[in-house]
Design an enzyme around this catalytic site. Structure first.
Site, PDB file in Angstrom:
ATOM      1  CG  HIS A 175      -2.072  -0.921   1.120  1.00 42.04           C
ATOM      2  ND1 HIS A 175      -2.943  -0.935   0.053  1.00 42.04           N
ATOM      3  CD2 HIS A 175      -2.500  -1.901   1.960  1.00 42.04           C
ATOM      4  CE1 HIS A 175      -3.862  -1.865   0.241  1.00 42.04           C
ATOM      5  NE2 HIS A 175      -3.618  -2.471   1.394  1.00 42.04           N
TER       6      HIS A 175
ATOM      7  CB  CYS B 227      -2.447   2.905  -4.802  1.00 42.56           C
ATOM      8  SG  CYS B 227      -3.411   1.390  -4.700  1.00 42.56           S
TER       9      CYS B 227
END
Length: 278
Positions: free
Chosen positions: A165, A261
């Site tokens: 992440h 991301c």
């Protein structure tokens, strides 16, 4: 009269409710922020403790033996000199026995010195298990650093995908933003390292960093040199910056892609080619 009075009350109540909406929204936002800050703190503490316990820094270069030389002309330098240049202050001695005893999904340990990334790598039965679960099994939005469930744990596939992440506090793979935002500085230390339970450390040289769409063909696996060369060319042509690569990009040596991301539908990926094994 009662009807008129009740109407005034209703209008006052409605006005008060409208006036309170911003305050209610602010309180909800603050509670949301506090919740995620607490999650960040819990995850950070867990991973810092894991690193302190099981991935201690070492200067014992002699404990590593270079095994990749003939296949990679760029790895034929003096062992001491190369290890000193590439790993000074970053060399780890990883206690995989304890890590795997805690979680049999542990496959490796990754460090990206330029980005201050230092985490265990896990592999679940799918790519969902560790999205919101830490390496120790704690429910947490930070999740874990995990390799694609279809990849070989040996990291010998032509292309291995590792996910993490993009946390706002730069934890997990949030540190990759340092490469995205300042690729020129990253070129001063263009390596990342993957330690394996077999005792070897694999050194990868970064040759591309780029922003792609979530459904980009980057997320694919392949065999054969034609597809390998096609993939390398895609990585180079889309890179945010041109890297002066010492490794032979036509060699067919394994490539590892680090993915995180970068917006709702975009991903930032860093591609590294195997440079040496110690």
């Amino acid at each position: 009269m009662d009807t008129q009075h009740n109407g005034k009350r209703a209008n006052i109540a409605k006005a008060l409710l409208i006036a309170l909406i911003p305050a209610i929204s602010l309180i909800a936002a603050l509670m949301f922020l506090i919740h995620y800050q607490k999650e960040y703190e819990i995850a950070d503490n867990e991973y810092e403790q894991v690193a302190d316990d099981y991935a201690k820094e070492t200067s014992d270069i002699g404990s590593y033996i270079k095994v990749l030389a003939q296949e990679n002309p760029g790895a034929k330098d003096s062992l001491d000199e190369k290890m000193h240049d590439a790993t000074e202050g970053n060399l780890k001695k990883v206690d995989f026995l304890s890590l795997i005893n805690e979680n049999s999904d542990v496959t490796a340990w990754i460090t990206v010195p330029f980005c201050s990334i230092n985490y265990p790598v896990v592999q679940g039965p799918d790519n969902d298990k560790y999205l919101k679960t830490t390496y120790q099994g704690t429910a947490n939005s930070a999740g874990a650093i995990f390799m694609d469930y279809t990849n070989n744990r040996s990291f010998n596939d032509m292309h291995t995908l590792v996910y993490g992440h993009n946390m706002k506090n730069n934890s997990m793979f949030g540190g990759l933003k340092k490469i995205r935002d300042n690729p020129e500085a990253a070129k001063e230390d263009p390596y990342f390292y993957i330690y394996l339970p077999d005792g070897h450390m694999r050194q990868y040289e970064i040759f591309s960093a780029r922003v792609i769409h979530a459904d980009d063909p980057c997320y694919r696996f392949f065999d054969g040199m034609d597809e390998y060369h096609r993939f390398v060319n895609e990585c180079l042509s889309g890179s945010k910056s041109k890297w002066n690569v010492n490794s032979d990009l036509s060699s067919g040596l394994p490539i590892v892609t680090l993915s995180t991301c970068s917006g709702d539908n975009d991903r930032f990926v860093v591609h590294g080619i195997l440079h040496a094994i110690y």
